[in-house]
Write an enzyme that holds these catalytic residues in place. Structure first.
Site, short mmCIF file in Angstrom:
data_model
loop_
_atom_site.label_atom_id
_atom_site.label_comp_id
_atom_site.label_asym_id
_atom_site.label_seq_id
_atom_site.Cartn_x
_atom_site.Cartn_y
_atom_site.Cartn_z
CE1 TYR A 197 -17.96 18.95 15.54
CE2 TYR A 197 -15.57 19.02 15.75
CZ TYR A 197 -16.69 18.45 15.00
OH TYR A 197 -16.55 17.73 13.65
CE LYS A 236 -15.11 20.45 10.78
NZ LYS A 236 -14.65 19.77 12.24
CG HIS A 271 -20.03 21.56 10.38
ND1 HIS A 271 -19.94 21.83 11.86
CD2 HIS A 271 -20.01 20.00 10.35
CE1 HIS A 271 -19.53 20.62 12.19
NE2 HIS A 271 -19.59 19.68 11.54
CG ASP A 291 -11.35 18.93 12.31
OD1 ASP A 291 -11.52 19.47 11.02
OD2 ASP A 291 -12.44 18.53 12.73
P1 NDP Z 1 -13.51 8.37 14.58
O1 NDP Z 1 -13.64 7.36 13.53
O2 NDP Z 1 -12.23 9.13 14.65
O3 NDP Z 1 -13.66 7.40 16.08
C1 NDP Z 1 -13.47 7.88 17.38
C2 NDP Z 1 -13.97 6.82 18.38
O4 NDP Z 1 -12.88 5.96 18.18
C3 NDP Z 1 -13.79 7.26 19.59
O5 NDP Z 1 -14.64 6.51 20.29
C4 NDP Z 1 -12.37 6.76 20.22
O6 NDP Z 1 -12.36 6.70 21.57
C5 NDP Z 1 -12.11 5.65 19.29
N1 NDP Z 1 -10.83 5.32 19.03
C6 NDP Z 1 -9.94 6.00 18.57
N2 NDP Z 1 -8.65 5.53 18.19
C7 NDP Z 1 -8.87 4.28 18.65
C8 NDP Z 1 -7.99 3.06 18.57
N3 NDP Z 1 -6.83 3.21 18.06
N4 NDP Z 1 -8.51 2.05 18.94
C9 NDP Z 1 -9.81 1.80 19.55
N5 NDP Z 1 -10.76 2.89 19.58
C10 NDP Z 1 -10.23 4.00 19.22
O7 NDP Z 1 -14.69 9.37 14.88
P2 NDP Z 1 -15.08 10.68 14.83
O8 NDP Z 1 -16.56 10.94 14.43
O9 NDP Z 1 -14.63 11.51 16.03
O10 NDP Z 1 -14.45 11.53 13.49
C11 NDP Z 1 -12.86 12.25 13.83
C12 NDP Z 1 -13.18 13.54 13.50
O11 NDP Z 1 -13.59 14.27 12.41
C13 NDP Z 1 -13.92 14.23 14.65
O12 NDP Z 1 -13.66 14.19 15.96
C14 NDP Z 1 -14.33 15.67 14.22
O13 NDP Z 1 -13.14 16.43 14.28
C15 NDP Z 1 -14.50 15.20 12.54
N6 NDP Z 1 -15.90 15.18 12.40
C16 NDP Z 1 -16.46 15.95 11.51
C17 NDP Z 1 -17.56 15.92 10.71
C18 NDP Z 1 -18.19 16.88 9.98
O14 NDP Z 1 -19.50 16.81 9.72
N7 NDP Z 1 -17.20 17.60 9.28
C19 NDP Z 1 -18.59 14.96 11.45
C20 NDP Z 1 -17.98 13.83 12.34
C21 NDP Z 1 -16.57 14.20 12.70
P3 NDP Z 1 -11.60 7.44 22.76
O15 NDP Z 1 -11.85 8.94 22.36
O16 NDP Z 1 -12.51 6.95 23.96
O17 NDP Z 1 -10.21 6.84 22.94
#
Ligand code: NDP
Length: 277
Positions: free
Chosen positions: A55, A80, A113, A50
């Site tokens: 991004y 998006k 988006h 995604d």
């Molecule tokens: P998430 O809720 O997926 O959290 C991501 C964070 O959690 C990162 O800091 C990551 O750290 C950490 N993390 C991931 N797995 C673990 C684990 N098992 N244990 C501890 N920490 C963990 O947040 P996002 O906001 O990134 O949401 C996911 C996806 O949704 C986005 O990447 C994007 O593709 C989409 N999105 C879409 C939006 C929209 O408006 N349509 C808005 C926001 C997001 P690290 O990477 O350092 O491991």
């Protein structure tokens, strides 16, 4: 949604099969970081990526996908159109830029988006054209509330295949989930881990101990058992693998309710009725 394994898919309202589990790449750096995280994810069994124009990493996503050595049809790529590029002609142009950056012949799912007022219907018309021309296999929306969906559906007979929304234990929006289920719109969770916020919730710590799983695994499994597709983001190989290890246990109905009850209507992102970007 029948949950099988990491390769499992859900049939969208246009007949396309979408993996219900995937990798998010928001804030993942373009280049090596995004390529490495996709390589690791695909090795761990992920089949959906995604991204979004916003991004700034579509180039790296495309590079990774093209180099995977698995057939293009076996990888599901979502992108998006960003808010400033909405409207009919600007969206056609924005899509052209996205697909060129990705270096792919088609995108599996392309989303609006955010519901930019006065613009999203024209944006949708452009997505319908690209769908009809075969550049996109399914079209959908993101951050649409019920009234946005109803409004969109008054002017178009193409029901969005997906609505990607903020969804985690502190923001359940059950009415919106029910509305989407009724219209056959697949809900997909963004920030399923609340961008790290879920790790501080005591009730989830207890459930993680009970199931001998991590908090992330319990939360992501709860997403799927709610019928919500999910795209956790991580650039850390061990976490990418950990997040995928959710197909060997089942959360009991009583504990599903416990998680549902953690809802606080709390957003980590913007309110779709009140955003200014
Ligand atoms: P998430 O809720 O997926 O959290 C991501 C964070 O959690 C990162 O800091 C990551 O750290 C950490 N993390 C991931 N797995 C673990 C684990 N098992 N244990 C501890 N920490 C963990 O947040 P996002 O906001 O990134 O949401 C996911 C996806 O949704 C986005 O990447 C994007 O593709 C989409 N999105 C879409 C939006 C929209 O408006 N349509 C808005 C926001 C997001 P690290 O990477 O350092 O491991």
């Amino acid at each position: 949604m029948t949950i099988t394994d990491i390769r499992g898919t859900v049939k969208l309202n246009n007949g396309i099969q979408m993996p219900y589990f995937g990798l998010g790449v928001f804030k993942t750096k373009d280049g090596k970081e995004v390529v490495d995280s996709i390589n690791h994810a695909v090795e761990a069994g992920y089949r959906l990526i995604d991204t979004a124009a916003l991004y700034g990493n579509e180039r790296g996503v495309g590079d990774a996908v093209r180099a995977l050595g698995i057939p293009r049809k076996d990888i599901f790529v979502t992108s998006k159109v960003w808010n400033s590029e909405q409207g009919y002609e600007p969206t056609l142009k924005a899509f052209d830029h996205s697909i060129k950056r990705l270096g792919l012949d088609y995108v599996d799912l392309f989303l609006i988006h955010w519901p930019v007022k006065g613009k999203y219907k024209e944006t949708w018309r452009a997505l319908e054209k690209l769908l009809n021309e075969g550049y996109i296999r399914s079209i959908g929306v993101s951050n649409f509330l019920q009234h946005h969906l109803e409004d969109l559906m008054t002017s178009s007979s193409t029901v969005p295949a997906v609505n990607q929304i903020e969804f985690h234990p502190h923001l359940v929006q059950q009415n919106l989930l029910d509305f989407c289920a009724d219209k056959n719109i697949q809900v997909e969770a963004w920030s399923p881990l609340m961008q790290g916020g879920v790790f501080k919730i005591d009730a989830l710590k207890q459930l993680a101990e009970k199931y001998n799983k991590t908090i992330a695994q319990v939360v992501l499994r709860w997403n799927l058992q709610k019928g919500v597709a999910t795209i956790p983001k991580s650039v850390t190989p061990a976490r990418i693998s950990e997040n995928a290890a959710i197909f060997d246990f089942n959360i009991g109905p009583e504990d599903m309710v416990v998680i549902d009850h953690l809802d606080m209507h709390h957003r980590v992102g913007a309110d779709p009725d009140n955003f200014s970007f």
